[in-house]
Design a protein around this motif. Structure first.
Motif: not given
Lengths: 604, 213, 101
Positions: A52, A88, A490
């Motif tokens: 991420i 995520f 996100r």
């Protein structure tokens, strides 16, 4: 009544490896099984976090090696946005449930409860073993979701409908989301079985003299965690059942009419809407009714560990034992009244929002009481600087930092610009991932000698702490600033022209800094793995009570054999915090010592 | 140095060494399980309540869809099976194994009759057009103008309750057989009894909140 | 465990059974009396709680157990369910008000 059962448990023929270490019913083995499984899940979820951060920190870079390793997530070395969403989602799900609900609760709870309340094993050892062997399939199922056709669930760990309820919404909404739900059901079943054992054992099976006010704060934490889990998880099960039906049987519990999926309205052949009358708010309420007590389930054990560790290494009783218990009970009770603070911007009834905000402010009070009590415990003490106390101090620090940002977010008006930004990410990582995780590390350093009969390496332990502590703050503290500046969470910000937010451009150098710190943070955990596994097999042997601690668990051999105490279970005559008692022969009085000195009747 | 207080702790029923509830760990654990399972039904009932109250389409009068006397009969059967179960538990505690087994089988009969009635009810309601996704277009229920959540809630609530009745019957059958063989102590019968009464208790709530209110 | 000390030891179960049946019939008949809807709901819910108490107290023996067990069960079930319902109910009304018809 109680003692007859104890003797029955002791008579045991020698056992084959599979019954002793694999399908064991011994709480210490089961606890270690949970712990090691949680470690492996943490490794995986940690790697997901690294991916991420690579994407957020360097959105315009290409990753040919990663592209070869994970061909379905990358094309031409560029991460796909759908894969980012899976990252995520699964990072959150695995960390919250399969790591942080598991290692401190199922791991340390199982190891410590019989040792700290004074019993041979948990109330129902078979159910305990069953709980682990229900947990493990849950892990496998949730990990398997990465390998199914369209990939893992991608709707966030919160799985809001309609994204999670419509199979065609995003690639992960198909089988991946179903496997998410199934994996969660296994997890909840396992956690419930564990909770039943925890609560029954702590209430019913304490040794003579172990009144509730003589329990260590770790046990109070486990008691409250079991209560919270047993009362709140059913709500999520109900929610998951309704979600499963919405996904596979066409019901409309969460799905309103008027849905449009990739530009096509969802209609029946005869023109009527495919779904009608449902509300996504129902899922949010049912989910967060669990979701909020869940985060306290993650926090409370760390708070308990910290109290025990601090008093041992400060050689002082924990300050304000009764108010510590009262604070934990209040936190547990209030945690049921605040769940809506996750939903301030959902369109929910604003009067409810007001009620939730008030209770959220209230929950800061017992949390502050705990912090002040820890500080008072530290005040005037000669701290013995061993690895566990560093982690405990880290918990105190992170609990303050993370808790303070929670006060900002708990106000419904202030939450409006901050919701879904990196400010929230900073808050929950500092407090949940930070304080709770540091609690696990501290507990590991503290109880490792008891669990494995060997000492961990102090140098590696301290190095691991400092790298982790500094890298932790470097990773998560800057997120407050980018969050206030408007950086959403996100999001997959890539190079032009795929998707790019020009107003975030000035923040990118902070993102790079965060990513670099995160990589250091991830790499530092290697120190822990090396220390843990090397010490477990080759560390110097530990004595029965290497820290000269007063708790009941330190009167067993290291490690305790089957049945924990070789002879009779000792009686308890005092609380576990009699350190530096005036007129005592040593600087601590063990819980089992009947001498009429120190605090005897209770925790004051 | 508070000897009086220390002695008080050692003797009190919260002082360790005894159960504070004066109950075995098995009974304590069963009660805690009942609380958890009960909360699962609470969650489902709250979900049903939310959807019914938030619905723009009016909820039908239950008497228009179900034969309420028939549902009352089902309630009667379940309550009676609870009474026979209580008698079985009482008999087991008194050591009267034959009575215990006899009343266990009566309970199982009652439970099976309840399930049979429930199955009949499902058939009847499906015939009238109830489906999980809503009323079948052109069916009786569609003519009544029921919202989609009505049949869905019906199937979920009664289905989950029915699955608990079924698992209860399995547990009761095993208990009856083993008690007959003398392998299950009175406590085992009591555990099974607690579960069965819990199932009855849930029905009281579903009966009132779904069929009557 | 104390039970009724005179007559059959199973009296308590069958007396409870009879009372439960009477209450059930009363609940079924309630609809025929013209009363405001909210009153009907209160009446039905109250009688439902009475039935629940009788089943829990007599069939499940809570009346004869140590009080703290009954308190733990009742508090766990009631308080948690009430909290969930107390927040969800106003939410459902506001969803209803804001739904486009």
């Amino acid at each position: 009544m109680a003692h007859a059962e104890a003797h029955a448990a002791e008579a045991h023929a020698p056992q084959a490896f599979i019954w002793k270490y694999v399908f064991s019913k011994d709480h210490k083995v089961i606890g270690v099984q949970y712990y090691v499984t949680a470690m492996l899940m943490a490794l995986i979820a940690g790697l997901l976090a690294m991916l991420i951060r690579l994407q957020v920190g360097f959105p315009e870079a290409t990753w040919p090696t990663l592209g070869k390793l994970l061909p379905r997530g990358f094309s031409d070395g560029i991460m796909s946005p759908e894969f980012y969403a899976m990252l995520f989602t699964m990072h959150g799900t695995i960390m919250v449930f399969f790591v942080l609900s598991t290692a401190p609760v199922s791991g340390f709870g199982n190891v410590l409860i019989p040792l700290q309340v004074g019993w041979r094993d948990m109330a129902f050892p078979f159910l305990n073993a069953l709980s682990y062997w229900t947990f493990l399939p849950g892990c496998i199922i949730i990990l398997a979701s990465f390998f199914v056709g369209a990939g893992a669930a991608a709707g966030g760990w919160t799985s809001y409908p309609p994204l999670s309820a419509l199979q065609g919404a995003v690639p992960g909404s198909g089988t991946g989301q179903t496997l998410w739900i199934v994996g969660m059901v296994f997890f909840i079943a396992s956690f419930t079985m564990g909770g039943l054992n925890f609560l029954t054992t702590i209430l019913n099976l304490r040794t003579k003299g172990m009144s509730l006010t003589r329990l260590p704060l770790t046990m109070w934490a486990m008691l409250l965690v079991a209560v919270l889990g047993l009362l709140s998880f059913p709500s999520l099960v109900a929610g998951c059942i309704l979600l499963l039906f919405d996904r596979h049987f066409g019901t409309s519990f969460y799905l309103p009419s008027g849905l449009i999926l990739t530009n096509v309205p969802l209609l029946n052949p005869d023109g009527t809407p495919l779904h009608a009358g449902g509300s996504p708010l129902l899922w949010q309420h049912l989910f967060w009714f669990l979701g909020h007590p869940e985060v306290y389930i993650l926090m409370l054990p760390a708070l308990g560990f910290t109290s025990d560790i601090l008093s041992t290494f400060c050689r002082k009783p924990i300050f304000g034992y009764k108010s510590m218990v009262g604070a934990m009970v209040s936190i547990g009770a209030l945690s049921f009244l605040v769940w809506g603070h996750h939903m301030f911007v959902s369109g929910m009834n604003p009067y409810l929002g007001m009620a939730f905000a008030v209770f959220t402010m209230l929950i800061a009070v017992p949390s502050a009481v705990k912090v002040f009590n820890w500080l008072a415990t530290l005040w005037g003490s000669r701290i013995q600087y061993r690895t566990p106390v560093f982690w405990a101090l880290g918990v105190v620090s992170l609990f303050i930092s993370g808790g303070l940002s929670g006060i900002w977010l708990g106000q419904s008006a202030v939450d409006i610009p901050l919701h879904d930004t990196y400010f929230v990410v900073a808050h929950f990582h500092l407090i949940m991932a930070g304080a709770a995780l540091f609690g696990v590390f501290g507990a590991t350093a503290y109880w490792f000698p008891k669990m494995f009969g060997r000492m961990m390496n102090e140098t590696l332990g301290k190095a691991h702490f400092w790298f982790t502590f500094v890298a932790y703050y470097c990773t998560f503290f800057p997120m407050h600033y980018i969050g206030i500046a408007g950086h959403m969470r996100r999001i997959y910000a890539s190079g032009r022209p795929i998707g790019y937010y020009e107003f975030l451009e000035p923040l990118q150098e902070i993102n790079v800094f965060i990513t670099r710190s995160a990589l250091v943070l991830g790499a530092s955990q290697l120190l822990f793995f090396v220390n843990f596994f090397w010490s477990a097999f080759k560390g110097p042997k530990a004595s029965e009570n290497p820290w000269n601690a007063a708790g009941l668990e330190w009167t067993t051999p290291s490690p305790p054999g089957h049945g924990n105490w070789p002879g009779e279970i000792p009686e308890v005559h005092r609380w576990p915090y009699d350190y530096s008692v005036p007129d005592a022969p040593k600087d601590f009085v063990p819980q089992t010592d009947p001498a009429p000195i120190g605090a005897r009747a209770g925790g004051h | 140095m508070d000897h009086g207080a220390h002695a008080a702790v050692m003797e009190s029923h919260w002082g360790g060494g005894v159960s504070p509830f004066a109950a075995t760990w098995q009974k304590t654990m069963m009660w805690i399980f009942i609380v958890t399972d009960g909360l699962l039904f609470s969650g489902l009932l709250c979900g049903y309540g939310f959807l019914r109250m938030a619905n723009t389409i009016p909820w039908p009068k239950q008497s228009a869809v179900f034969s309420i006397p028939f549902i009352a009969l089902m309630t009667f059967i379940l309550i009676t099976s609870s009474a026979t179960m209580g008698t079985a538990v009482g008999a087991a505690r008194l050591g009267d194994r034959r009575t215990a087994v006899r009343f266990l089988w009566l309970t199982i009969l009652g439970g099976a009759a309840f399930l049979g009635c429930q199955a009949y009810e499902w058939t009847h309601v499906i015939h009238d057009g109830a489906r999980l996704y809503g009323p079948l277009s052109g069916s009786e229920l569609a003519h009544l103008g029921v919202p989609r959540q009505f049949p869905a809630a019906f199937f979920i609530l009664t289905g989950f309750h029915g699955s608990h009745v079924l698992s209860g019957l399995v547990i009761l059958t095993i208990t009856a057989l083993r008690t007959g063989l003398g392998k299950t102590p009175a406590q085992g019968v009591e555990m099974a009894g607690l579960y069965w009464h819990f199932v009855d208790l849930v029905w009281v709530f579903i009966f009132t909140l779904f069929y009557l209110v | 465990m104390s039970e009724s000390t005179h007559g059959s030891p199973y009296r308590v179960y069958w007396i409870t059974w009879a009372i439960l049946l009477v209450i059930t019939v009363a609940m079924l008949m309630a609809e025929r009396f013209h009363m405001p809807r909210w009153f009907l709901i209160v009446f039905l819910v109250a009688f439902m709680m009475v039935k629940a108490t009788m089943i829990g107290g007599n069939f499940m023996h809570l009346r004869f157990e140590k009080r703290n067990l009954a308190v733990m069960v009742a508090a766990g079930l009631l308080v948690t369910s009430l909290i969930l319902f107390a927040y969800i109910a106003p939410e459902s009304w506001s969803v209803l008000r804001s739904t486009v018809r």
